[in-house]
Design a protein around this motif. Structure first.
Motif, short mmCIF file in Angstrom:
data_model
loop_
_atom_site.label_atom_id
_atom_site.label_comp_id
_atom_site.label_asym_id
_atom_site.label_seq_id
_atom_site.Cartn_x
_atom_site.Cartn_y
_atom_site.Cartn_z
N GLY A 1 53.03 -53.88 -6.05
CA GLY A 1 54.05 -53.70 -6.62
C GLY A 1 55.48 -54.27 -6.24
O GLY A 1 56.61 -53.68 -6.31
N GLU A 2 55.43 -55.25 -5.19
CA GLU A 2 56.17 -55.96 -4.77
C GLU A 2 56.83 -57.18 -5.71
O GLU A 2 56.18 -57.35 -6.71
CB GLU A 2 56.04 -56.72 -3.41
N THR B 1 54.85 -56.91 -16.16
CA THR B 1 53.73 -56.72 -15.22
C THR B 1 52.22 -56.79 -15.71
O THR B 1 51.44 -56.99 -15.10
CB THR B 1 53.88 -55.09 -14.58
N ALA B 2 52.17 -57.21 -17.19
CA ALA B 2 51.02 -57.52 -17.63
C ALA B 2 50.40 -58.76 -17.04
O ALA B 2 50.99 -59.46 -16.53
CB ALA B 2 50.73 -57.57 -19.21
N PRO B 3 49.05 -58.74 -16.88
CA PRO B 3 48.21 -60.09 -16.24
C PRO B 3 49.03 -61.10 -16.78
O PRO B 3 48.89 -61.45 -18.02
CB PRO B 3 46.94 -59.82 -16.42
N GLY B 4 49.48 -62.04 -15.87
CA GLY B 4 49.77 -63.29 -16.30
C GLY B 4 51.31 -63.52 -16.75
O GLY B 4 52.08 -64.58 -16.76
N GLU C 1 57.42 -64.84 -1.12
CA GLU C 1 58.43 -64.63 -0.42
C GLU C 1 59.12 -63.35 -1.17
O GLU C 1 59.03 -63.05 -2.32
CB GLU C 1 59.44 -65.76 -0.49
N LYS C 2 59.05 -62.32 -0.35
CA LYS C 2 59.42 -61.05 -0.96
C LYS C 2 61.09 -60.91 -1.37
O LYS C 2 61.80 -61.33 -0.67
CB LYS C 2 59.17 -59.87 0.05
N VAL C 3 61.31 -60.19 -2.28
CA VAL C 3 62.52 -60.09 -3.02
C VAL C 3 62.79 -58.69 -2.78
O VAL C 3 62.16 -57.67 -3.18
CB VAL C 3 62.81 -60.26 -4.40
N GLU C 4 63.89 -58.26 -1.98
CA GLU C 4 64.35 -56.93 -1.80
C GLU C 4 65.80 -56.58 -1.76
O GLU C 4 66.61 -57.67 -1.79
CB GLU C 4 63.80 -56.16 -0.32
#
Lengths: 357, 357
Positions: free
Chosen positions: A82-83, A130-133, A354-357
């Motif tokens: 979920g990141e 969020t669907a695959p691909g 690299e995480k986006v926050e």
């Protein structure tokens, strides 16, 4: 006197997001965009996120006439955790500045550009499918907007980032394509702009692409502009061949774009102890390997498709069917591993995301 | 269902015209512009003259990313008889369509485009400067404005014409320049876009130009991209050499722009019984002629400068001084004749000029 604080002007309205099964590539854009201005004497200034909007440009703007422009392409993914993550974005920022150098565009602060991308992606995170691909395609680009018809570098520019939710490249799983070797048109030549990500390279490629697609091919395989002998790229991707257990990709020579996926493929193969070579490779060599039954796989590598297997390669009247037209083992493993790292379903041994926050 | 009637929407305000001694090239534009739209399925439509204004474009417009664009350049002159005349404008319209073909842009109606130029120039005739050597520069161009990030020809375009009053290219009479032969960068290669008048060729040229101007040269002499041996163009002009009484210009080979001034020079020389050849010419040949004392003149030919004599040519560490750095006899005669025809001070035996009314 560099400004690092990004001003944010939120949109009053929100556009409807496309349904998951309606996603295409690069047709729908999110609610906001990032803009950074350049003025000779003042440098880059006024970083800001604003509602997605039309650009207003004098018709004499240099970009319309002399094409002084560069761009990049990368993606944001929602991982299974979920990141929101980016894949090696610093490589895109480095290449942007290399392209800038070739095109006489002033260097940009890579950390500010990356910060801007992250802030914009974070603001628009509801837009990431969020669907695959699926993913959120990120398009940073720089245009020259001085109103002047002299052939000279512009004195003003805009760095802009726009975002587009994109569908899975392969709707029904990774799928080999038919490619035609291009013998008439040339994409780039040493001393030209081939290693820069700039508009002219893509404009130049349209005609060959149009002609082969009329004949049922997905893309062209570009040969070198000097001898029409050595392989350069496939469509707008880097290209790899697996011959008798070894993987070969054309070495960087000034006319080939240094792809981030290309670099990642080389690192992964090395990590897996698969022999991989960056060197000149001719169509003669590929053809001889094919005739000898040693051409095991061929594939393109780029941000959009990640890995694009070549099922048929047409050259001089011959249709070479590669790996019975099926996706090869290494192609599949590279695709699964790269997308696995991107979507967080595989470990990330190189620290590429690299995480986006 | 082609629309041939040009709607005219006049500007409410008039800009101040620049003083005769303040005229530059391509910095000031007139009060109106011409626009023609293209939409897939409908073709070119809605021809109109409107107040000069900014263009409003989606940031995803293809022109910003993939540079699908073409342009032309020509001039309107006030003759000594007080008429407004164009110089061989139909050649520019033909070339525009050749460029369109290479860049996958739909063909335009040449007669409508020329009619539009004439109507616009006529409307703006008070903007045409009348001091010797001055003129009204006409810039027709086409941009791809579909908002789509896929690498494919646009489905929508705009053909636009803007006008700019320009000063005399030579303020104090025709004047030879210093040119450096370019050995690293390449302008174009066969199979590329060199023979099309498209943005990428000019973007590609900026770096070499920047480097040599730091060393005191006005322009670069471009060699072929294959062997760096044969001469192609000088700056953004065609180039001619006079060797031992014969004039030679590089033959059209797919990477050289087919200049209107180039064609006019060849016709004039032929008319004067000066031997003129379109053929391959190498830097070795030029250098050998120079050493033998047979390199009599060298000059560029293009719309902006008409004729631009080369006084010094730098190659491999050697500075070749041509005709003692002075304007040669043929260069001068070509310049005087071409400008004489354009300004109506010489007869026009080929019917090259066309009255605007």
């Amino acid at each position: 006197m560099e400004e690092k604080t990004i001003k944010v002007h939120l949109s009053n309205t929100k556009k409807a997001k496309p349904a998951a099964d309606q996603l295409e590539f690069g047709r729908v854009f999110t609610d906001h965009m990032f803009i950074l201005d350049y003025t000779e004497g003042s440098g880059w200034h006024s970083p800001r996120i604003v509602p997605y909007q039309s650009l207003t440009l004098d018709p004499a703007s240099i970009v319309f006439h002399y094409g002084q422009t560069v761009f990049e392409g990368l993606k944001a993914y929602v991982t299974k955790q979920g990141e929101v993550r980016l894949f090696r974005p610093e490589k895109n920022m480095e290449r942007l500045n290399r392209s800038n150098n070739r095109m006489c565009i002033p260097q940009i602060d890579e950390s500010l550009a990356l910060k801007a991308i992250k802030e914009l992606v974070n603001l628009e995170k509801d837009w990431i499918p969020t669907a695959p691909g699926t993913s959120l395609y990120i398009r940073p680009f720089i245009i020259s907007n001085e109103a002047y018809l002299g052939v000279a570098p512009s004195k003003t520019y805009q760095f802009i980032v726009i975002l587009s939710p994109v569908g899975a490249y392969y709707k029904e799983g990774i799928n080999p394509v038919k490619i035609s070797v291009e013998n008439d048109f040339v994409r780039a030549v040493k001393g030209g702009t081939g290693e820069a990500k700039t508009a002219g390279n893509y404009a130049s490629s349209l005609k060959a692409q149009e002609l082969v697609s009329n004949e049922g091919y997905a893309q062209v395989l570009w040969l070198d502009g000097l001898e029409k002998k050595y392989i350069e790229e496939v469509g707008s991707m880097n290209v790899f061949f697996k011959i008798n257990g070894e993987v070969i990709t054309p070495e960087l020579n000034g006319s080939i774009l240094e792809g981030v996926t290309r670099n990642s493929v080389i690192q992964l193969l090395t990590h897996w102890n698969v022999p991989v070579y960056e060197r000149k490779i001719s169509m003669d060599e590929v053809y001889e390997a094919y005739k000898a039954g040693l051409l095991e796989e061929a594939f393109g590598a780029g941000t959009a498709a990640v890995i694009s297997p070549i099922g048929v390669l047409a050259w001089q009247g011959e249709q070479m069917k590669i790996n019975q037209g099926e996706t090869g083992e290494i192609s599949k493993k590279l695709y699964d591993t790269l997308t696995g790292i991107q979507y967080g379903t595989e470990s990330d041994p190189f620290g590429w995301t690299e995480k986006v926050e």
